[in-house]
Scaffold this motif. Structure first.
Motif: not given
Length: 397
Positions: A149-160, A188-202
């Protein structure tokens, strides 16, 4: 029309698994500029060893290849996950950025999922992240996606994704300490995640978009150590969403003393595709935040409108009271809930009639006869007669 041409291929051993994840590790830009003999990009892959090797607790699933227009040559292979005799563990997710690469197993069970962050130059392990290290944040399920996520690569976003398509959660991970910083369950009702994307804004956050099996797109914002919901779009596509992609983030906002950029530059776009060959693009407004931008929160907008309406109503009521009192009328005539002392007697009635006429002249009262122009003396006599008649009827009662 552009044609895609195959240049080279590499055959894997017959007793090994198929390739489950793939990424390109490119050398840092500053390294390629300073050196004429800069290292070439490497191909990283997730390929399990043979089943016999896995049963012995040896699974060299992380593979490194050198690539060129004419060859794909194996260079090294490593076992990054904790040794196990299970054969259902594989390298499901692989992401590389800068000098780091992250891999994840995505297998549910007693050991949970495991994420390993390694150097993309010498492939030494930098950090190992497991749900066991954070018992209070343990979420059963499979790791679906992983993004820096972040420009310094210190943060990761994961989906379970929870078992049996019973829901999903987003985790914010610290790649330097291996801890789970924050987590949030999706709608609620999402069932499962099929895709993920992130963008660093700050510098300390950005935007997260997740697509659900219910054809929804949910937007979240990461701000430091917090994750909060921003917007939920339902029924975006007629069929299941296959991919999400943010547009590049705009340049950081200028200093307050500099000229403000045009308003249309403070947006970001989110594209989504589905198995029904449909494409939808959302245009998302941005607001200035510490160190960059943030998504405009819909709930904040609604709350702002509500508070503004309340303020307008209160202000209008205060103005009405001011106009009435300046005209000399009793406030309780317009606000029955307010009780004020009222003088009695003939002089009081005449005072009220004079105040009503004066209020009409000032625009604070309405002509009771429905005429736009009336004679002041005639109006005064008519009002006095009406008041005397009402007083006599009250005395008879």
């Amino acid at each position: 029309m552009t044609q895609i041409k195959q240049l080279v291929e590499h055959d894997l051993a017959r007793d090994e698994d198929s390739c489950m994840s793939l990424a390109i590790a490119r050398p840092p830009a500053r390294q390629t500029k300073k050196s004429k003999n800069a290292p070439s990009p490497k191909l990283l892959a997730g390929i399990n060893s043979s089943e016999q090797q896995q049963l012995k607790g040896k699974n060299e699933h992380f593979r490194v290849f050198s690539i060129s227009p004419s060859t794909i040559e194996p260079k090294s292979k490593h076992q990054l996950f904790t040794p196990s005799s299970r054969t259902d563990i594989y390298q499901r997710v692989l992401r590389a950025r800068g000098s780091l690469a992250a891999v994840a197993s995505g297998v549910s069970g007693k050991t949970g999922f495991e994420i390993v962050v390694v150097s993309s130059t010498d492939f030494t392990v930098k950090r190992r992240i497991t749900t066991e290290s954070e018992p209070s944040s343990s979420i059963p399920g499979k790791l679906r996606s992983l993004r820096y996520l972040t420009p310094n690569y210190e943060r990761l976003v994961a989906v379970i994704n929870a078992p049996q398509r019973s829901g999903a959660a987003v985790l914010l991970l610290d790649a330097t300490t291996g801890s789970i910083i924050a987590q949030i369950k999706l709608h609620r009702g999402i069932g499962a995640v099929t895709s993920l994307d992130v963008v660093s804004l700050a510098s300390a956050g950005g935007a997260v978009a997740v697509a659900g099996a219910d054809s929804s797109v949910e937007l979240l914002v990461v701000d430091g150590a917090k994750i909060r919901r921003v917007q939920l779009f339902r029924n975006v596509h007629p069929h299941q969403i296959t991919k999400l992609a943010f547009s590049p983030a705009p340049a950081p906002p200028p200093p307050t003393s500099a000229q403000v950029e045009e308003e249309n530059s403070h947006i970001i776009r989110l594209a989504s595709t589905s198995i029904g060959n449909t494409v939808v693009v959302h245009t998302l407004p941005l607001v200035t935040a510490k160190g960059g931008y943030s998504l405009l929160c819909a709930s904040r907008t609604a709350m702002t409108v509500l508070l503004t309406l309340i303020a307008v109503v209160v202000f209008a009521a205060l103005l009405q009271v001011i106009f009435v009192t300046r005209g000399g009328l009793m406030v309780n005539e317009f606000l029955p809930g307010m009780h004020t002392e009222r003088p009695v007697g003939k002089g009081a009635v005449e005072a009220d009639v004079d105040a009503l006429i004066e209020g009409m002249k000032n625009g604070a009262a309405t002509d009771p006869f429905g005429e736009s122009v009336v004679d002041k003396d005639e109006l005064r006599e008519e009002l006095l007669r009406a008041a005397a008649k009402m007083a006599a009827e009250k005395d008879e009662l």
